[in-house]
Design a protein around this motif. Structure first.
Motif, PDB file in Angstrom:
ATOM      1  N   GLU A   1       0.822  -1.207   0.000  1.00 24.97           N
ATOM      2  CA  GLU A   1       0.000   0.000   0.000  1.00 24.97           C
ATOM      3  C   GLU A   1       0.860   1.264   0.000  1.00 24.97           C
ATOM      4  O   GLU A   1       0.427   2.312  -0.482  1.00 24.97           O
ATOM      5  CB  GLU A   1      -0.941  -0.001   1.203  1.00 24.97           C
ATOM      6  CG  GLU A   1      -0.236  -0.081   2.547  1.00 24.97           C
ATOM      7  CD  GLU A   1      -1.217  -0.092   3.699  1.00 24.97           C
ATOM      8  OE1 GLU A   1      -0.758  -0.027   4.863  1.00 24.97           O
ATOM      9  OE2 GLU A   1      -2.435  -0.151   3.463  1.00 24.97           O
ATOM     10  N   VAL A   2       2.082   1.166   0.496  1.00 32.44           N
ATOM     11  CA  VAL A   2       2.997   2.310   0.453  1.00 32.44           C
ATOM     12  C   VAL A   2       3.568   2.464  -0.947  1.00 32.44           C
ATOM     13  O   VAL A   2       3.703   3.595  -1.453  1.00 32.44           O
ATOM     14  CB  VAL A   2       4.116   2.141   1.495  1.00 32.44           C
ATOM     15  CG1 VAL A   2       5.121   3.281   1.396  1.00 32.44           C
ATOM     16  CG2 VAL A   2       3.534   2.081   2.906  1.00 32.44           C
ATOM     17  N   ARG A   3       3.896   1.354  -1.591  1.00 34.77           N
ATOM     18  CA  ARG A   3       4.438   1.421  -2.959  1.00 34.77           C
ATOM     19  C   ARG A   3       3.447   2.089  -3.912  1.00 34.77           C
ATOM     20  O   ARG A   3       3.840   2.797  -4.832  1.00 34.77           O
ATOM     21  CB  ARG A   3       4.765   0.013  -3.468  1.00 34.77           C
ATOM     22  CG  ARG A   3       5.923  -0.642  -2.746  1.00 34.77           C
ATOM     23  CD  ARG A   3       6.483  -1.786  -3.575  1.00 34.77           C
ATOM     24  NE  ARG A   3       5.489  -2.828  -3.849  1.00 34.77           N
ATOM     25  CZ  ARG A   3       5.326  -3.924  -3.114  1.00 34.77           C
ATOM     26  NH1 ARG A   3       6.092  -4.107  -2.026  1.00 34.77           N
ATOM     27  NH2 ARG A   3       4.415  -4.825  -3.420  1.00 34.77           N
ATOM     28  N   GLU A   4       2.168   1.882  -3.673  1.00 33.37           N
ATOM     29  CA  GLU A   4       1.156   2.453  -4.559  1.00 33.37           C
ATOM     30  C   GLU A   4       0.977   3.961  -4.333  1.00 33.37           C
ATOM     31  O   GLU A   4       0.570   4.679  -5.248  1.00 33.37           O
ATOM     32  CB  GLU A   4      -0.182   1.750  -4.329  1.00 33.37           C
ATOM     33  CG  GLU A   4      -0.163   0.262  -4.712  1.00 33.37           C
ATOM     34  CD  GLU A   4      -1.461  -0.430  -4.349  1.00 33.37           C
ATOM     35  OE1 GLU A   4      -2.305   0.221  -3.682  1.00 33.37           O
ATOM     36  OE2 GLU A   4      -1.636  -1.606  -4.707  1.00 33.37           O
ATOM     37  N   LYS A   5       1.307   4.438  -3.115  1.00 31.43           N
ATOM     38  CA  LYS A   5       1.050   5.841  -2.783  1.00 31.43           C
ATOM     39  C   LYS A   5       2.319   6.676  -2.641  1.00 31.43           C
ATOM     40  O   LYS A   5       2.220   7.904  -2.472  1.00 31.43           O
ATOM     41  CB  LYS A   5       0.266   5.926  -1.466  1.00 31.43           C
ATOM     42  CG  LYS A   5      -1.088   5.231  -1.507  1.00 31.43           C
ATOM     43  CD  LYS A   5      -1.759   5.310  -0.138  1.00 31.43           C
ATOM     44  CE  LYS A   5      -3.099   4.590  -0.127  1.00 31.43           C
ATOM     45  NZ  LYS A   5      -3.743   4.627   1.219  1.00 31.43           N
ATOM     46  N   VAL A   6       3.484   6.037  -2.697  1.00 25.85           N
ATOM     47  CA  VAL A   6       4.723   6.766  -2.454  1.00 25.85           C
ATOM     48  C   VAL A   6       4.868   7.923  -3.442  1.00 25.85           C
ATOM     49  O   VAL A   6       4.483   7.812  -4.616  1.00 25.85           O
ATOM     50  CB  VAL A   6       5.932   5.805  -2.550  1.00 25.85           C
ATOM     51  CG1 VAL A   6       6.132   5.325  -3.983  1.00 25.85           C
ATOM     52  CG2 VAL A   6       7.184   6.485  -2.037  1.00 25.85           C
TER      53      VAL A   6
END
Length: 770
Positions: free
Chosen positions: A760-765
């Protein structure tokens, strides 16, 4: 001012004769009967060297010990008087068989001796002071007389002058007192010289604090004191700024809305509900307290505003400040105020009330110290008065910049110039340099509070049942972990990055040398543009247009690298704190492009601020520049004024090319430094947002008497849930957005791989490649 003492004031003629001394050795001053009865024999010829020394020193020692005056010497023309106490304790028969009672008398006589010495020295000091003043006045009169003499007039026929007939052949009588006064001053000078020799003094005694006038120019500066009313207009005393303060607390918990503070006469809206009536009364109470505080701090002109006249003043809350509540306080119209002769017309002032949860963020003593340093440089608004939870500041007729203004090319260059002036104009203290970049000082200071808050929130999120979001204050419940990962992982990455920085610079001294005095919060809401009062204002001159911008809110001002300041400013391009939907969001698509960064930094590098040479508190008088730039600029100045100047090897084009290369090199260094410190900037504001948040379960109770508790109690009484307050700022949402920016830069810096982050962080970074 008391009149200068006369040489004969309080002194009899015999005493003056004794001080001066006579050329006739047989002439002695009149003595009292008891003194005349004393037989003073001439010393016999000495029989040995030791005896001669004894006989020579003994009378002087006894006389000085008993009377404070030298002994009478028959070989000298000078004479001295023995006091009656000196004779009683002299070298006569009573002195030969001194008893214990005589020792007591000797102690008393010793006190009389010291007192007589002090009186004599003070008398000399007074007379010398008067004498010097008289000589100075005499010299001034001579100079004035000579300068007023004119050249001899051209001879022409004399015209009859009406008036009494003048006796022919009679010369004008010489002025009386000119020569005689000079003789008198010379005689008085000889008296002083002889008296100093008699008393064994080599110089005129120094005047005490209550004796006469000093010859140096008096200082009109007054130290701050509780015995006088300190002006609210910033004053200086020996370099320090004098600002009035008091131990008062101003409660604004019931007046946090942006409406309701207008004067009653201007508010035509009728009261339609009990809640509106309650809000109106809360504003009137708040405004009455402001007036009382203005009276206490002696804000100029505000004492004309009667107490308990809150309905007549206007208080408007400004938006844009996230840490404090800021109000513009306007006085009543002049027609409403009672006429008071000599009192100034009240002016608008800025009222700043500190936020309830900033004790862990801001050291107010340090902030006020910074404001005093800035006041010496006339940077930022003038500080008018302080109280426990806020302060009054100078109000500028200005408008706050908007997010769109930051993107305007000319405005951007003006901000760069003002930033350079701040960095070069305020020199850092040695202890500030020793402490290193303030960003890490803040991180270490805020760490424990941020850690406690975020772990409490993470625990509720990881439990799977944090609750239902009901508004900005509780929106975090539906977004996942605040830092994208659990707190220990985020904290470990910050430590890894700090080590990366240390390895990059190698030597801490290199960082120390690069530090400047930085604002550290140059968001658009902290930059004002002054509206010039008239068309002839110097701010309208092209060279001064950048000075229309005024930076405010120095709460976070401290030592940092220029690259950190630039990183903070460029990051603020990505925010719009007035966005109606997501004022907390970070839109990295609005981060300045390489071209915009280059333009800003170019204006920063090219600007050469000039500071007054009389400003001794600014050691750095000129900005630092590279040797190539300095030599090129010197050569360029020669060409402008010397027609036959020889061009440097290779010609001027080559020199200009070197100059441009040096400038571009410096710009590239700052751009690299900006990207390097962008992670530190994000980490600091992540912790800031976490600390600012009000979390259920962490908010203090109303019984504690704190501002947070008062606000919660007022909200409950009015039936308002703090979690759904539409005016609340989503601090945890802000922290989460900055954390995603943080992780994007860590990926680009090679500190972590993208696939090592949670999905979920990779998608929003947030990745900014420039």
């Amino acid at each position: 001012m008391s009149a200068a003492p006369s040489p004969s004031a309080g002194t009899s003629q015999p005493r003056r004769s004794a001080l001066k001394g006579d050329t006739d050795s047989e002439r002695t001053p009149p003595l009292s009967a008891s003194v005349k009865a004393v037989q003073i024999a001439a010393p016999e010829p000495p029989s040995s060297a030791d005896e001669a020394q004894t006989r020579k020193q003994f009378p002087a020692t006894i006389a000085r010990r008993l009377s404070g005056r030298p002994a009478i010497q028959t070989s000298s023309s000078r004479t001295s008087l023995f006091s009656l106490g000196s004779v009683d304790g002299g070298t006569g028969e009573s002195g030969a068989g001194a008893s214990s009672s005589s020792l007591t008398e000797e102690a008393q006589q010793s006190q009389h001796r010291h007192r007589a010495e002090r009186v004599s020295e003070k008398l000399l000091a007074q007379v010398a002071d008067w004498l010097e003043r008289e000589k100075n006045k005499k010299e001034k009169k001579k100079t004035h007389r000579f300068t007023r003499q004119k050249s001899p007039p051209v001879e022409k026929a004399a015209e009859p002058i009406p008036g009494p007939a003048v006796e022919p052949g009679r010369a004008r009588a010489p002025s009386v007192g000119s020569n005689s006064s000079e003789v008198s001053l010379d005689r008085l000078q000889r008296i002083l010289d002889d008296s100093m020799a008699v008393l064994g003094l080599t110089s005129i005694p120094h005047l005490g604090p209550h004796l006469g006038r000093k010859h140096h120019k008096k200082s009109h500066k007054r130290p701050p004191s509780l015995s006088r009313t300190v002006s609210s207009d910033t004053e200086f005393f020996e370099g320090d700024v004098v600002v009035p303060s008091c131990d008062a607390v101003l409660d604004n918990s019931k007046t946090l809305s942006y409406v309701g503070g207008k004067a009653v006469a201007d508010d035509a809206a009728s009261i339609s509900s009990r809640r509106e009536e309650k809000e109106k009364q809360a504003w009137i109470t708040f405004k009455n307290e402001i007036i009382r505080l203005a009276h206490t701090l002696a804000l100029k002109g505000w004492r004309r505003v009667p107490l308990d006249s809150g309905e007549a003043i206007s208080v408007e809350r400004l938006s844009g400040a996230l840490t404090n509540a800021v109000y513009v306080v306007s006085p009543p119209p002049e027609s409403v105020l009672p006429p008071v002769e000599g009192k100034k017309q009240p002016t608008k002032v800025l009222l700043r009330i500190y936020g309830p949860q900033v004790e862990h963020l801001i050291d107010r003593e340090t902030e006020l110290s910074v404001l005093r340093r800035l006041a010496r440089k006339k940077i930022g608004p003038r500080l008018l008065g302080t109280f426990l939870n806020g302060r009054f500041e100078q109000f500028f007729n200005a408008a706050t910049l908007t997010p769109a203004n930051l993107r305007e090319p000319e405005t951007s260059k003006q901000i760069a110039k003002r930033m350079r002036e701040l960095h070069d104009g305020v020199d850092l203290l040695e202890e500030e340099r020793d402490q290193g970049p303030a960003v890490w000082k803040n991180w270490d200071k805020w760490l424990s509070q941020a850690e406690r808050t975020v772990q409490y929130v993470d625990q509720q999120i990881l439990s799977g049942n944090p609750g239902v979001p009901r508004g900005p204050g509780s929106a975090w419940k539906g977004r996942g972990l605040i830092c994208g990962v659990e707190w220990p992982v985020f904290k470990a990455m910050v430590e890894k990055y700090r080590k990366f920085l240390d390895d990059h610079y190698g030597n801490p001294k290199e960082i120390r040398q690069k530090l400047v005095f930085a604002h550290n919060d140059t968001q658009y809401g902290n930059i004002l543009r002054i509206r010039p009062d008239d068309e002839k204002s110097p701010l309208l001159v092209p060279a001064n247009e950048h000075k229309q911008l005024v930076v405010i809110d120095f709460e976070y001002a401290a030592a940092n690298l220029p690259g950190y300041e630039l990183a903070n400013h460029f990051s603020e391009w990505t925010y719009n704190y007035h966005d109606p939907i997501a004022p907390y969001a970070c839109d990295t698509s609005k981060y300045p492009t390489l071209e915009q960064q280059h333009r800003f930094i170019r204006a920063y590098v090219d600007h050469k601020p000039k500071f007054s040479a009389s400003d001794a508190s600014t050691p750095k008088m000129t900005p630092t520049e590279t040797p190539a730039l300095h030599s090129a600029r010197s050569a360029s100045s020669i060409v402008e004024f010397t027609l036959d100047a020889r061009s440097p090897p290779g010609g001027w084009k080559e020199q200009e090319s070197k100059n441009e290369d040096a400038t571009e090199k410096r710009i590239k260094e700052l751009m690299d430094e900006t990207r390097l410190w962008r992670i530190a900037n994000s980490a600091q504001w992540v912790s800031w947002g976490i600390i600012q948040a009000k979390i259920p379960g962490l908010v203090l109770s109303p019984e504690d008497g704190t501002a947070e508790g008062a606000a919660a109690a007022a909200a409950e009484e009015d039936g308002v849930d703090p979690d759904v307050d539409p005016d609340a700022f989503d601090y945890l949402g802000y922290a989460q957005q900055r954390a995603l920016f943080f992780w994007g830069d860590c990926v680009l810096m090679g500190l972590v791989k993208l696939d090592e982050l949670p999905e979920e962080v990779r998608e929003k970074v947030k990745l900014v490649h420039y």
